[in-house]
Design an enzyme around this catalytic site. Structure first.
Site, PDB file in Angstrom:
ATOM      1  CG  MET A   1      -1.923   1.147   1.234  1.00  0.00           C
ATOM      2  SD  MET A   1      -3.015   1.085   2.674  1.00  0.00           S
ATOM      3  CE  MET A   1      -1.895   1.440   4.010  1.00  0.00           C
ATOM      4  CB  VAL A   4       7.950   2.733   5.396  1.00  0.00           C
ATOM      5  CG1 VAL A   4       8.142   3.471   6.712  1.00  0.00           C
ATOM      6  CG2 VAL A   4       6.598   2.059   5.343  1.00  0.00           C
ATOM      7  CE  LYS A  19       3.526   2.319   7.328  1.00  0.00           C
ATOM      8  NZ  LYS A  19       2.530   1.255   7.553  1.00  0.00           N
ATOM      9  CB  VAL A  69       9.010   2.270  16.970  1.00  0.00           C
ATOM     10  CG1 VAL A  69       9.111   1.363  18.197  1.00  0.00           C
ATOM     11  CG2 VAL A  69       7.807   3.188  17.097  1.00  0.00           C
ATOM     12  CG  ASP A 112      -4.576  -4.239   7.235  1.00  0.00           C
ATOM     13  OD1 ASP A 112      -4.732  -5.472   7.168  1.00  0.00           O
ATOM     14  OD2 ASP A 112      -3.694  -3.631   6.595  1.00  0.00           O
ATOM     15  CG  ASN A 117      -0.576  -2.769  10.092  1.00  0.00           C
ATOM     16  OD1 ASN A 117       0.381  -2.230   9.549  1.00  0.00           O
ATOM     17  ND2 ASN A 117      -1.716  -3.026   9.469  1.00  0.00           N
ATOM     18  CG  ASP A 129      -0.306   1.574   8.893  1.00  0.00           C
ATOM     19  OD1 ASP A 129       0.389   2.585   9.123  1.00  0.00           O
ATOM     20  OD2 ASP A 129      -0.048   0.770   7.993  1.00  0.00           O
TER      21      ASP A 129
END
Length: 843
Positions: A1, A4, A19, A69, A112, A117, A129
């Protein structure tokens, strides 16, 4: 999608992740609508949700910015390790579900949830997300996305309704995804897999998943049940909310189900398990020197002190100027608040810990630390050097008094020492980061401490509060705020004092004053205030929500944990409340001053669940430490429920005759025993107990005691003996003295109904409905009307009123004058399914 990128935020000197959506997807989306939807997700602020810093459009590309992170994704961990240790899986699922509960409450569905994620940072999981899938959906619509070849969600984790492109998808799709995630963490693979996305989606819609225990026999049955219910095909058959699911994972994270949490600290001590749920298990990561010192200073069988409980001592005034004495309390308070707000340790300040402990200096602090089980001590002093003050702090090991870390010296002008206090707090946090957990070093300085005059008033209010002088305490807290308008915390404490004194009008006023100034409060203090306001408005669900948020913000705080547990009882969730409270040790830490109330609430939770052995064991343990009237009453209650009526009545007689009790206590204890005997099938013994209760009251006489209290108790006792004509006269006499005593009005309505004067009963019910009754009128009008209608045989109407009363804030407890459990006026509704459904514990 998306692609990053790791980038540097030049303005804030930090690394971030950007993103950038794929070009073909961005071309399909409506940028304005997408950015508007993604902005909703940006409002989510939760420890287990990766925040959204920014979003926008650049050169036709849509992007959003998140923190970078340090760590790895859950996907990387699963691919490397396969199935995870069960305790690790539970901890991760608990964090993910906690994040979902918060997001769902704010109207955001993830859509999702999958290992990709979920990011792992230290011992915690963070969901990323959030809201992106919904933003894509809302920006284009399902048909456009299908045309563009974009899948909303990931096939292996999509719920049946997502796979079927159901337009009415709600938060329960995330519950299904949690089930898939859990299945994979436990077994090493998702429940469904195939050679194509279409095969996987079809399986989600039609195939029953293989039980997770078939793929890993070591999964505990309780865990397997939770996971498989998440995977139900129909949303109505799953857990109905993440809020409902969260306690299930939290319960699995405790040692009571045979799994030990894997959370550890660089240095931590072990405290042996206590009976009946007082369990505090910690990992041992200690060097041999500390072990040797502990052996020397702690005799065999003694309990080592807990490293995650910290005693903060009042800093000693070494200036020679008595006017500087308040500064020591200011420093201690600000250090306590800083440590408390991290949520990483339980903090107890010297003033509330053990004022009766004698001695001075380090020796006294160590004795206090021993009494509360604190393994670390923060202490210090301050000196005068010319026109400046010098602050010096230290962190000590309470076991042997050794200094683990020195902090300072720090110097500031004597007239304005606030900057030195802030610096001391930051350096203390840094020292704790080296000792216990690196997250301490990330705590921001926060709000400046108040001036001396304001803090003097604050201390005076604190002392008055602890002595039960609520009005005086509230006035001192308000004066403290008046002397320093940045000292908003003082007003929060003032609101608590006013609420404790029954002055909810003043609580509303304080809340109005603080509404535009909430930025001066820490997140914990904001929830503290919200809890007080909710208590005054009898909104006990909001009260519970605020208490839970306090506990989430400060998970090491025994006070926050206790408040959340107690709040759960009030909304008829005794199992949840007990799960929180039974792990507490009320003889230690910050709840030490609430010892009796904590044990009462634990006993009440057991009684509400029908676990009378648990209730009796709690009371026996309680009374060994410090017997009091609440313990006596609950011991009698538990014995009756266990069928030991003779022993209970003997205990009631002995408890009622103890010295130092209020004059009505012997009668109150015996009448309460009578109500329990009625409920548990002992009508003859119940009548004998009531007769003794009435005899005690009559012997006292109205001349020797408060006449209103005398009339009220005598009327209630005579009513229980079915001497209705006499009871009616007494209740009418009571109303002549106290016209707003609505409990007497309600009982008169019930008597009228029971003596076949229906018109009069309806008049009393109408009076209760139409009258404007103050909060301290002695009852809830809606509930009193329900009792009258129940006596009239109007069961459906009565149940409707009971349901309405619950919505208005009836507290569910097995004791007190509003108890559904034993109030005889609810007898006409007992066994009636709609009523039983309302009063049945809800978990």
């Amino acid at each position: 999608m998306a692609t990053v990128y790791l980038a540097e935020d030049i303005k804030h000197h930090r690394q971030v992740a950007i993103k950038v959506l794929r070009a073909e997807l961005a071309a399909t989306l409506g940028p304005d609508r997408f950015l508007r939807e993604i902005e909703i997700a940006a409002q989510l602020q939760h420890p287990h949700i990766l925040p959204l810093y920014d979003s926008g459009e650049a050169a036709g590309f849509l992007y959003f910015v998140m923190p970078f992170v340090e760590g790895e994704s859950l996907r990387a961990k699963v691919e490397r390790e396969g199935e995870l240790p069960i305790a690790d899986a539970v901890r991760i699922l608990r964090d993910v579900t906690d994040a979902l509960a918060y997001a769902h409450e704010h109207g955001v569905v993830h859509r999702d949830i999958k290992p990709d994620n979920v990011l792992l940072s230290g011992r915690h999981a963070m969901v990323t997300d959030f809201g992106v899938a919904k933003a894509v959906h809302e920006a284009t619509g399902r048909q456009q996305l299908t045309t563009a070849g974009v899948a909303l969600g990931t096939p292996a984790y999509m719920s049946p309704e997502q796979a079927a492109a159901d337009p009415n998808i709600d938060h329960r799709a995330d519950i299904y995804a949690v089930g898939v995630l859990a299945y994979e963490l436990l077994s090493g693979q998702p429940p469904f897999h195939g050679t194509s996305p279409q095969m996987i989606l079809a399986a989600h819609m039609t195939d029953a998943p293989v039980p997770v225990t078939s793929r890993r026999a070591a999964v505990p049955p309780a865990m397997a049940d939770i996971v498989m219910r998440c995977l139900e095909k129909k949303p109505a058959d799953r857990w109905q909310s993440a809020e409902e699911l969260l306690p299930k994972f939290e319960g699995l994270a405790t040692p009571s189900v045979g799994m030990t949490p894997t959370e550890t600290r660089p240095i931590e001590s072990v405290r042996p398990a206590r009976s009946r749920g007082f369990l505090a298990i910690a990992a041992v990561v200690a060097v041999a020197v500390i072990a040797a010192v502990t052996t020397i200073f702690w005799p065999a069988g003694a309990t080592p002190l807990a490293r995650d409980r910290v005693l903060v001592g009042i800093f000693e005034n070494e200036t020679g100027d008595p006017l500087q004495d308040p500064l020591g309390k200011v420093i201690a308070d600000w250090l306590s608040r800083g440590l408390h707000e991290t949520g990483l340790v339980e903090v107890v300040d010297e003033r509330s810990a053990a004022s009766e402990v004698e001695g001075t200096g380090t020796a006294r602090l160590r004795r206090i630390a021993e009494s509360i089980g604190a393994g670390l001590i923060v202490a210090g002093s301050y000196y005068k050097i010319g026109d400046s003050l010098q602050l010096q702090g230290q962190i000590m090991d309470a076991n042997d008094g050794s200094i683990i870390s020195a902090v300072g010296p720090i110097t500031a002008p004597a007239a304005t020492p606030q900057s030195a206090i802030v610096s001391l707090r930051q350096r203390t946090m840094g020292a704790f980061a080296n000792i216990l957990d690196p997250r301490f070093g990330a705590v921001a300085p926060g709000i400046q401490p108040p001036n001396y005059e304001a803090y003097r008033e604050f201390v005076a209010g604190d002392e008055a509060f602890n002595q039960g002088r609520m009005q005086s305490a509230a006035e001192s807290f308000e004066r403290a705020y008046g002397l320093d308008s940045m000292f908003a915390i003082a007003l929060v404490r003032g609101a608590y004092a006013y609420q404790s004194a029954g002055r909810c009008d003043k609580v509303d006023s304080i809340n109005t004053v603080l509404a535009p100034r909430r930025s001066l409060l820490s997140p914990y203090e904001r929830q503290y205030l919200d809890r007080i306001v909710a208590r005054c408005s009898a909104d006990f669900q909001t009260h519970l929500t605020a208490a839970e948020e306090m506990f989430r913000l400060a998970p090491k705080s025994s006070f926050a944990k206790y408040v959340a547990g107690r709040s759960a009882l009030w909304v008829n969730r005794p199992q949840y409340g007990l799960t929180l409270m039974e792990e507490l040790d009320p003889t230690q830490g910050e709840i030490r001053v609430n010892y009796h109330q904590v044990m009462r609430d634990i006993a009440d939770a057991y009684h509400m669940l029908g676990d009378y052995d648990g209730e009796l064991a709690t009371v026996e343990r309680w009374n060994r430490v410090d017997d009091d009237r609440g313990g006596q009453q609950r011991r009698v209650r538990a014995l009756i429920a266990l069928g030991r009526a003779d022993e209970a009545l003997e205990s009631a007689s002995l408890g009622g005759s103890m010295g130092g009790t209020p004059p009505f206590w012997p009668a109150d204890l015996m009448c309460d025993a009578a109500l329990e005997l009625r409920v548990h099938g002992e009508p003859d013994l119940a009548r004998s107990a009531v007769e003794e209760c009435v005899d005690i009251i009559e012997r006292l006489g109205p001349e020797a005691v408060d006449s209103i209290a005398y009339l009220g108790r005598l009327a209630d006792g005579v009513y229980l003996l079915d001497r209705l004509e006499e009871a009616e006269l007494l209740y009418r006499s009571l109303l002549e003295l106290r016209p707003l005593r609505i409990s007497a009005i309600g009982r008169l309505g019930v008597i009228a109904a029971r003596t076949e004067r229906a018109d009069m009963a309806w008049e009393f019910a109408t009076l209760l409905a139409d009258g404007e009754w103050p909060a301290n009128a002695g009852g809830v009008p809606t509930l009193l009307r329900a009792k009258i209608l129940a006596a009239l045989g109007e069961r459906d109407a009565a149940v409707d009123l009971v349901r309405q009363a619950v919505g208005e804030g009836i507290v569910f407890l097995p004791s007190g004058n509003r108890s559904f459990h034993k109030d005889p006026d609810f007898d006409p509704l007992r066994g009636y399914a709609p009523f039983e459904e309302i009063v049945r514990p809800k978990g």
